[in-house]
Design an enzyme around this catalytic site. Structure first.
Site, short mmCIF file in Angstrom:
data_model
loop_
_atom_site.label_atom_id
_atom_site.label_comp_id
_atom_site.label_asym_id
_atom_site.label_seq_id
_atom_site.Cartn_x
_atom_site.Cartn_y
_atom_site.Cartn_z
N LYS A 198 -47.30 61.45 19.91
CA LYS A 198 -47.04 62.55 18.97
C LYS A 198 -48.36 63.23 18.57
CE LYS A 198 -42.75 61.43 19.34
NZ LYS A 198 -41.91 60.53 18.57
C1 LIG Z 1 -40.68 59.67 18.42
C2 LIG Z 1 -39.35 60.07 17.92
C3 LIG Z 1 -38.68 59.42 16.87
C4 LIG Z 1 -39.20 58.23 16.11
O1 LIG Z 1 -39.83 57.36 16.89
P1 LIG Z 1 -40.72 56.12 16.44
O2 LIG Z 1 -41.21 55.67 17.77
O3 LIG Z 1 -39.81 55.16 15.79
O4 LIG Z 1 -41.81 56.57 15.54
C5 LIG Z 1 -37.45 59.92 16.45
N1 LIG Z 1 -36.93 61.02 17.01
C6 LIG Z 1 -37.55 61.69 18.01
C7 LIG Z 1 -36.92 62.93 18.53
C8 LIG Z 1 -38.75 61.21 18.52
O5 LIG Z 1 -39.35 61.89 19.52
#
Ligand SMILES: *Cc1c(COP(=O)(O)O)cnc(C)c1O
Length: 399
Positions: A198
């Site tokens: 991210k």
């Molecule tokens: C990354 C992501 C999450 C949450 O992910 P974690 O790995 O738990 O931090 C939730 N929704 C989307 C669309 C994502 O890309």
């Protein structure tokens, strides 16, 4: 010298010597130092770094409160709790997202209802949401897919008309703007993830931002077992040692090492996003002439933070399917990916009774899309390698 036009999958020279992942973190020495400083200090968890990180995030997105969690999935779970999602409640979300967006509804005993996407932006279609509302609908969880803000005006209008809570899954969209405003204060609650792919990372981590004091307090308490020490909230008179567990929460806390990393990373977010935007622009310009590809459409209402760069294949212009193109790019050492399988196609959801064919636009997107590498730590050379690889493979399989 081997023929540079011969695909690696056919024994030719790959475009890249080393595999290029689709996404990864960018960690500098000052990030490392921030973590080391915490390790040498007094608090490894629930210390001053946590509060500092939460304040930095809230102030960056322009929200009143931020509550950090162990990961984005935990943050979504807490938001569903705070929104009052209970067994039997229906929550509408998009078919094209990471499973966590829908799983958090199931954690609370709710029923995920999948809306179709709008074919140009690939974000959830507000009309499809409207069509799915029943007396049991309690909330909407839209996703700012790829970093492009969803049509928030339309979604907020639906929520106001039917008295629904909006939990925005902005895991892709830290730093994106909608009609000039940062994503993070435009829905009842907004979730960001700090997974290494991210915009910024804490290893694992997530946050909910909100302007509501009521949600804020529920989120805090949910994060620590449902426990409170707030004297104004205790049901029995106790001593200074006394605390109460008032509902079933979890331990979903983020450590101070992670929080310090997050604060350090957040200082660089503008540069990180600018680089993602620049690279997306370079891809757009390079792929524009290729009739075999459809490029990511961008609505004028928002500015994307470009978590993902997704191309769609015009399969009638190619001699092979998506699988062959995908495998050929992998062999060129270009780390392509697919985001995502329609959630209800997962075997677990199929067993719950969801049927294929539910969201036709989402299913078509799934058959045609490929995610190309895009992240701030890429070099322009990496970007050019991806372009060379895509052009090489597409030219080979052009009809
Ligand atoms: C990354 C992501 C999450 C949450 O992910 P974690 O790995 O738990 O931090 C939730 N929704 C989307 C669309 C994502 O890309």
């Amino acid at each position: 010298m081997r023929d540079k036009h011969k695909l690696a999958i056919h024994g030719g020279q790959p475009v890249r010597e080393r595999y290029l992942p689709y996404g990864r973190q960018w960690i500098d020495e000052d990030d490392v130092q921030a973590v080391v400083d915490v390790l040498r200090g007094d608090y490894l968890t629930t210390g001053p770094e946590l509060a500092r990180f939460e304040q930095s995030i809230a102030s960056y997105v322009g929200a009143k409160y931020a509550v950090a969690f162990a990961n984005g999935t935990a943050a979504l779970h807490a938001a569903c709790y705070a929104a009052g999602i209970s067994p039997g409640d229906e929550v509408i979300t998009t078919a094209i997202t990471f499973a966590a967006t829908a799983n958090c509804i199931l954690y609370q005993g709710g029923i995920p209802v999948f809306a179709d996407i709008e074919p140009r932006t690939c974000n959830v279609d507000p009309q499809s949401i409207s069509d799915l509302i029943t007396e049991k609908t309690k909330a909407i969880i839209p996703v700012d897919y790829t970093g492009q803000p969803v049509d928030l005006d339309a979604i907020r209008k639906i929520a106001a008309d039917y008295n629904l809570v909006v939990i925005e899954d902005a895991a892709h969209a830290l730093g994106a703007t909608y009609k000039g405003q940062k994503i993070g204060s435009l829905s009842d609650m907004t979730m960001f993830s700090f997974h290494p792919v991210k915009q910024i990372t804490t290893g694992e981590g997530g946050v909910i931002t909100t302007n509501s004091t009521d949600y804020y307090e529920k989120l805090l308490q949910f994060r620590t077992h449902g426990i409170t020490r707030d004297p104004t909230k205790l049901s029995l008179p106790g001593g200074p040692w006394y605390y109460e567990m008032q509902f079933l929460g979890l331990n979903y806390r983020l450590t101070d090492m992670q929080a310090a990393l997050g604060t350090s990373q957040l200082q660089k977010i503008d540069r990180f996003i600018r680089r993602r935007q620049t690279y997306a622009g370079i891809y757009n310009a390079a792929f524009q002439p290729l009739r075999q590809l459809r490029l990511p459409y961008q609505s004028q209402d928002g500015v994307s933070s470009w978590h993902l760069y997704i191309i769609r294949l015009n399969l009638d212009q190619l001699t092979v399917g998506r699988r062959e193109i995908f495998e050929a790019l992998q062999q060129e050492n270009i780390g392509v990916n697919v985001h995502y399988l329609p959630v209800y196609w997962h075997p677990y959801y199929q067993k719950l009774g969801y049927k294929k064919g539910l969201c036709p636009n989402a299913e078509t997107l799934y058959e045609e899309m490929i995610t190309l590498p895009l992240y701030a730590a890429m070099t322009e050379r990496d970007v050019q390698d991806v372009i060379t690889g895509v052009k090489k493979v597409v030219a080979h399989f052009a009809r």
